[in-house]
Design an enzyme around this catalytic site. Structure first.
Site, PDB file in Angstrom:
ATOM      1  N   ASP A  65     -55.045 -94.136  37.958  1.00  0.00           N
ATOM      2  CA  ASP A  65     -55.931 -93.739  36.853  1.00  0.00           C
ATOM      3  C   ASP A  65     -57.195 -94.595  36.885  1.00  0.00           C
ATOM      4  OD1 ASP A  65     -54.512 -95.243  33.822  1.00  0.00           O
ATOM      5  OD2 ASP A  65     -54.730 -96.056  35.820  1.00  0.00           O
ATOM      6  N   PRO A  66     -58.235 -94.206  36.141  1.00  0.00           N
ATOM      7  CA  PRO A  66     -59.516 -94.903  36.258  1.00  0.00           C
ATOM      8  C   PRO A  66     -59.437 -96.352  35.772  1.00  0.00           C
ATOM      9  CG  PRO A  66     -59.764 -92.776  35.147  1.00  0.00           C
ATOM     10  CD  PRO A  66     -58.300 -93.056  35.235  1.00  0.00           C
TER      11      PRO A  66
END
Length: 225
Positions: A65-66
């Protein structure tokens, strides 16, 4: 149907964008952006698709995920905006790049140059709450990005999938169910927890280029500095 992508991804993912889970995901994301601090900025969420058209993809580097710190994430896995200090995983990736190909470690950790050459930098979850890793897990992004991986693996032209760490490696089944003889490069994740267990010395960049040359494709210019 609303135009989500300015390139061939629109047609490739048209059916996916109409599915119930995707509409639910969009509502969830809209609510999160209006009530929480979310990364990356909304206009950058689909950057991996804007920067690397479906037909141009040669390599996929899968992230999770970011980044969840301010001003880091901009929609490309592992990449940060210009002027932002390198997070640890990216620092290790750039160290391996130097060891593998002799590329100087750049000041900016922005990987757009890779994406523009056909290296799709795809996270499996595309948004995150500030300071809360995995906070948008199991909201629908995984189903969407699994469909993306499936569409890429369905291509007749072989691709190189780079799977670092166990979560990325679990996507192998999506790739291997297709007849196309894709190349899968696996190694431990470049995070400080696992980089010394086999990421360092794995030489992914030179391996990718050797494979592309074998396929009579233009190799990637990896150097960023």
């Amino acid at each position: 149907m609303k135009q989500v992508f300015p390139n061939d991804w629109q047609e490739i993912l048209a059916d996916e964008l109409e599915k119930t889970y995707y509409h639910t995901l969009r509502q969830f994301i809209a609510n999160e952006y209006s009530t929480q601090t979310i990364y990356p900025p909304m206009q950058d969420v689909m950057n991996a698709f804007y920067t690397t058209a479906y037909q141009d993809v040669k390599v996929i580097i899968l992230g999770q995920d970011p980044y969840h710190g301010p001003n880091q994430a901009h929609g490309l896995s592992f990449s940060v905006k210009p002027g932002i200090p390198h997070p640890p995983s990216l620092r290790n990736m750039l160290q391996e790049l130097q060891d593998d190909l002799g590329c100087p470690i750049p000041q900016d950790g922005t990987l757009t140059k890779w994406a523009e050459q056909g290296v799709m930098l795809l996270n499996t979850v595309l948004t995150v709450r500030a300071g809360q890793a995995n906070s948008h897990k199991d909201q629908g992004w995984e189903q969407f990005t699994d469909a993306v991986i499936d569409k890429l693996a369905a291509r007749e032209e072989p691709l190189i999938f780079v799977l670092w760490g166990k979560p990325a490696q679990r996507k192998k089944q999506l790739i291997c169910k297709h007849a196309t003889p894709h190349v899968i490069l696996e190694a431990p994740h470049p995070s400080p927890l696992s980089a010394y267990r086999g990421f360092f010395g794995s030489k992914p960049y030179s391996k990718i280029n050797q494979q592309l040359v074998e396929w009579d494709k233009r190799p990637i210019d990896w150097c960023l500095a």
